[in-house]
Scaffold this motif. Structure first.
Motif, PDB file in Angstrom:
ATOM      1  N   PRO A  31       0.818  -1.206   0.000  1.00  0.00           N
ATOM      2  CA  PRO A  31       0.000   0.000   0.000  1.00  0.00           C
ATOM      3  C   PRO A  31       0.859   1.266   0.000  1.00  0.00           C
ATOM      4  CG  PRO A  31      -0.012  -1.031   2.157  1.00  0.00           C
ATOM      5  CD  PRO A  31       0.718  -1.961   1.234  1.00  0.00           C
ATOM      6  N   ASP A  32       0.319   2.323  -0.551  1.00  0.00           N
ATOM      7  CA  ASP A  32       0.996   3.619  -0.605  1.00  0.00           C
ATOM      8  C   ASP A  32       0.812   4.318   0.742  1.00  0.00           C
ATOM      9  OD1 ASP A  32       2.055   6.100  -1.153  1.00  0.00           O
ATOM     10  OD2 ASP A  32       0.477   6.663  -2.577  1.00  0.00           O
ATOM     11  N   VAL A  33       1.714   4.043   1.667  1.00  0.00           N
ATOM     12  CA  VAL A  33       1.599   4.590   3.023  1.00  0.00           C
ATOM     13  C   VAL A  33       1.715   6.106   2.996  1.00  0.00           C
ATOM     14  CG1 VAL A  33       2.653   4.646   5.319  1.00  0.00           C
ATOM     15  CG2 VAL A  33       2.407   2.477   4.118  1.00  0.00           C
ATOM     16  N   GLN A  34       2.682   6.626   2.249  1.00  0.00           N
ATOM     17  CA  GLN A  34       2.861   8.087   2.222  1.00  0.00           C
ATOM     18  C   GLN A  34       1.631   8.782   1.643  1.00  0.00           C
ATOM     19  OE1 GLN A  34       5.144   9.789   3.843  1.00  0.00           O
ATOM     20  NE2 GLN A  34       5.828   7.767   4.514  1.00  0.00           N
ATOM     21  N   PHE A  36      -1.398   7.623   1.775  1.00  0.00           N
ATOM     22  CA  PHE A  36      -2.461   7.488   2.765  1.00  0.00           C
ATOM     23  C   PHE A  36      -2.261   8.471   3.914  1.00  0.00           C
ATOM     24  CE2 PHE A  36      -4.444   5.495   6.521  1.00  0.00           C
ATOM     25  CZ  PHE A  36      -5.751   5.491   6.073  1.00  0.00           C
ATOM     26  N   ARG A  37      -1.011   8.702   4.318  1.00  0.00           N
ATOM     27  CA  ARG A  37      -0.722   9.636   5.420  1.00  0.00           C
ATOM     28  C   ARG A  37      -1.224  11.037   5.099  1.00  0.00           C
ATOM     29  NH1 ARG A  37       2.918   8.099   9.488  1.00  0.00           N
ATOM     30  NH2 ARG A  37       3.597  10.254   9.750  1.00  0.00           N
ATOM     31  N   HIS A  38      -1.327  11.361   3.820  1.00  0.00           N
ATOM     32  CA  HIS A  38      -1.790  12.687   3.402  1.00  0.00           C
ATOM     33  C   HIS A  38      -3.250  12.682   2.950  1.00  0.00           C
ATOM     34  CE1 HIS A  38       2.248  14.173   3.816  1.00  0.00           C
ATOM     35  NE2 HIS A  38       2.689  13.185   3.041  1.00  0.00           N
ATOM     36  N   SER A  39      -3.943  11.579   3.191  1.00  0.00           N
ATOM     37  CA  SER A  39      -5.334  11.476   2.752  1.00  0.00           C
ATOM     38  C   SER A  39      -6.292  12.001   3.823  1.00  0.00           C
ATOM     39  CB  SER A  39      -5.681  10.018   2.425  1.00  0.00           C
ATOM     40  OG  SER A  39      -5.804   9.270   3.626  1.00  0.00           O
ATOM     41  N   ALA A  40      -7.506  12.221   3.425  1.00  0.00           N
ATOM     42  CA  ALA A  40      -8.539  12.686   4.361  1.00  0.00           C
ATOM     43  C   ALA A  40      -8.926  11.590   5.352  1.00  0.00           C
ATOM     44  CB  ALA A  40      -9.769  13.148   3.581  1.00  0.00           C
ATOM     45  N   ALA A  41      -8.752  10.333   4.989  1.00  0.00           N
ATOM     46  CA  ALA A  41      -9.153   9.216   5.854  1.00  0.00           C
ATOM     47  C   ALA A  41      -8.143   8.926   6.963  1.00  0.00           C
ATOM     48  CB  ALA A  41      -9.354   7.956   5.017  1.00  0.00           C
ATOM     49  N   GLN A  42      -6.900   9.366   6.812  1.00  0.00           N
ATOM     50  CA  GLN A  42      -5.843   9.004   7.752  1.00  0.00           C
ATOM     51  C   GLN A  42      -6.114   9.436   9.195  1.00  0.00           C
ATOM     52  OE1 GLN A  42      -3.368  11.099   9.287  1.00  0.00           O
ATOM     53  NE2 GLN A  42      -1.865   9.564   9.890  1.00  0.00           N
ATOM     54  N   PRO A  43      -6.545  10.666   9.479  1.00  0.00           N
ATOM     55  CA  PRO A  43      -6.764  11.031  10.886  1.00  0.00           C
ATOM     56  C   PRO A  43      -7.809  10.154  11.586  1.00  0.00           C
ATOM     57  CG  PRO A  43      -6.672  13.000   9.523  1.00  0.00           C
ATOM     58  CD  PRO A  43      -6.712  11.821   8.589  1.00  0.00           C
ATOM     59  N   GLU A  44      -8.912   9.872  10.917  1.00  0.00           N
ATOM     60  CA  GLU A  44      -9.943   9.027  11.515  1.00  0.00           C
ATOM     61  C   GLU A  44      -9.434   7.591  11.661  1.00  0.00           C
ATOM     62  OE1 GLU A  44     -14.584   7.624  10.975  1.00  0.00           O
ATOM     63  OE2 GLU A  44     -13.744   9.038   9.545  1.00  0.00           O
ATOM     64  N   PHE A  45      -8.709   7.116  10.656  1.00  0.00           N
ATOM     65  CA  PHE A  45      -8.126   5.780  10.706  1.00  0.00           C
ATOM     66  C   PHE A  45      -7.241   5.643  11.945  1.00  0.00           C
ATOM     67  CE2 PHE A  45      -4.709   2.784   9.809  1.00  0.00           C
ATOM     68  CZ  PHE A  45      -5.367   1.703   9.242  1.00  0.00           C
ATOM     69  N   ARG A 115       3.088   2.398  10.244  1.00  0.00           N
ATOM     70  CA  ARG A 115       3.673   3.351   9.298  1.00  0.00           C
ATOM     71  C   ARG A 115       2.732   4.511   8.993  1.00  0.00           C
ATOM     72  NH1 ARG A 115       6.206  -1.465   6.057  1.00  0.00           N
ATOM     73  NH2 ARG A 115       8.287  -1.424   6.961  1.00  0.00           N
ATOM     74  N   SER A 116       1.445   4.267   9.125  1.00  0.00           N
ATOM     75  CA  SER A 116       0.461   5.296   8.803  1.00  0.00           C
ATOM     76  C   SER A 116       0.165   6.229   9.961  1.00  0.00           C
ATOM     77  CB  SER A 116      -0.856   4.649   8.357  1.00  0.00           C
ATOM     78  OG  SER A 116      -0.662   3.892   7.195  1.00  0.00           O
ATOM     79  N   CYS A 117       0.343   5.745  11.176  1.00  0.00           N
ATOM     80  CA  CYS A 117      -0.087   6.488  12.366  1.00  0.00           C
ATOM     81  C   CYS A 117       1.078   6.728  13.317  1.00  0.00           C
ATOM     82  CB  CYS A 117      -1.187   5.713  13.097  1.00  0.00           C
ATOM     83  SG  CYS A 117      -2.601   5.305  12.060  1.00  0.00           S
ATOM     84  N   ASP A 118       1.500   7.964  13.413  1.00  0.00           N
ATOM     85  CA  ASP A 118       2.551   8.311  14.363  1.00  0.00           C
ATOM     86  C   ASP A 118       2.047   8.047  15.775  1.00  0.00           C
ATOM     87  OD1 ASP A 118       4.169   9.197  12.289  1.00  0.00           O
ATOM     88  OD2 ASP A 118       3.409  11.248  12.424  1.00  0.00           O
ATOM     89  N   GLY A 119       2.906   7.509  16.594  1.00  0.00           N
ATOM     90  CA  GLY A 119       2.560   7.304  17.998  1.00  0.00           C
ATOM     91  C   GLY A 119       1.851   6.003  18.305  1.00  0.00           C
ATOM     92  N   ILE A 120       1.565   5.186  17.306  1.00  0.00           N
ATOM     93  CA  ILE A 120       0.937   3.894  17.568  1.00  0.00           C
ATOM     94  C   ILE A 120       2.009   2.815  17.453  1.00  0.00           C
ATOM     95  CG2 ILE A 120      -0.715   2.148  16.795  1.00  0.00           C
ATOM     96  CD1 ILE A 120      -2.613   4.333  16.088  1.00  0.00           C
ATOM     97  N   ASN A 121       2.149   2.040  18.507  1.00  0.00           N
ATOM     98  CA  ASN A 121       3.116   0.948  18.555  1.00  0.00           C
ATOM     99  C   ASN A 121       2.349  -0.334  18.839  1.00  0.00           C
ATOM    100  OD1 ASN A 121       5.347  -0.691  18.813  1.00  0.00           O
ATOM    101  ND2 ASN A 121       5.839   0.009  20.873  1.00  0.00           N
ATOM    102  N   LEU A 122       2.398  -1.242  17.891  1.00  0.00           N
ATOM    103  CA  LEU A 122       1.722  -2.527  18.054  1.00  0.00           C
ATOM    104  C   LEU A 122       2.739  -3.566  18.499  1.00  0.00           C
ATOM    105  CD1 LEU A 122      -0.417  -2.464  14.800  1.00  0.00           C
ATOM    106  CD2 LEU A 122      -1.012  -1.602  17.053  1.00  0.00           C
ATOM    107  N   GLY A 123       2.409  -4.363  19.455  1.00  0.00           N
ATOM    108  CA  GLY A 123       3.318  -5.404  19.927  1.00  0.00           C
ATOM    109  C   GLY A 123       3.671  -6.377  18.820  1.00  0.00           C
ATOM    110  N   GLY A 124       4.955  -6.722  18.719  1.00  0.00           N
ATOM    111  CA  GLY A 124       5.402  -7.730  17.764  1.00  0.00           C
ATOM    112  C   GLY A 124       5.572  -7.245  16.340  1.00  0.00           C
TER     113      GLY A 124
END
Length: 127
Positions: A31-34, A36-45, A115-124
Motif C-alpha cells: 500500500p501507498d503509506v505516504q 495514505f498519510r496525506h489522505s482525508a481518511a488518515q486522521p480518523e483511521f 507506518r500510517s499512524c505516528d505514535g501507535i506501537n503494536l506489539g510484535g
C-alpha cells in the motif's frame, strides 16, 4: 559447454527470483503509506486504531479487537483492504488451514498501521 549454459540459466533464474522477493519486501508493491498519510481518511483511521496500541491492548478483548479491525478496514485504502478482510475472517472463523496466511495478513496490517499512524506501537511489529 551445455552444462555451462544450464548452470548460467539456473544462476540467472535465482537472481531474478531473489530480485522479485526483494521487490515484494521493499514495500514498493504494498500500500501507498505516504499517500495514505496525506489522505482525508488518515486522521480518523489513526483515531480508530488507538485501542490497538501496545500500551492499551491489555484492556482490549478479542471481540473488541475484531471490531476495531473491521472499522479500520472501512477506512483503509483498497490496496491493503484484502489483508484486513483476511484478518477479520480469521477472527470470525479461526482455522488451522488459514493460520499462516492470517498471520502474514496480521503482520502486514500491523506494519501498515504503524507506518500510517505516528505514535501507535503494536506489539510484535517492527517497522
Amino acid at each position: 559447454m551445455a552444462k555451462f549454459w544450464r548452470l548460467l540459466g539456473c544462476v540467472v533464474a535465482a537472481v531474478v527470483a531473489f530480485a522479485g522477493v526483494l521487490a515484494l519486501r521493499s514495500g514498493d508493491s504494498g500500500p501507498d503509506v505516504q499517500g495514505f498519510r496525506h489522505s482525508a481518511a488518515q486522521p480518523e483511521f489513526c483515531k480508530e486504531a488507538q485501542p490497538l496500541d501496545f500500551s492499551r491492548s491489555a484492556e482490549l478483548s478479542a471481540h473488541r479487537r475484531a471490531h476495531v479491525i473491521e472499522d479500520l478496514r472501512e477506512l483503509a485504502p483498497a490496496d491493503i483492504a484484502g489483508e484486513f478482510d483476511r484478518l477479520v475472517s480469521w477472527y470470525e472463523h479461526p482455522s488451522e488451514a488459514e493460520r499462516d496466511r492470517s498471520h502474514r495478513a496480521s503482520v502486514r496490517v500491523g506494519e501498515f498501521i504503524e507506518r500510517s499512524c505516528d505514535g501507535i506501537n503494536l506489539g510484535g511489529i517492527r517497522t
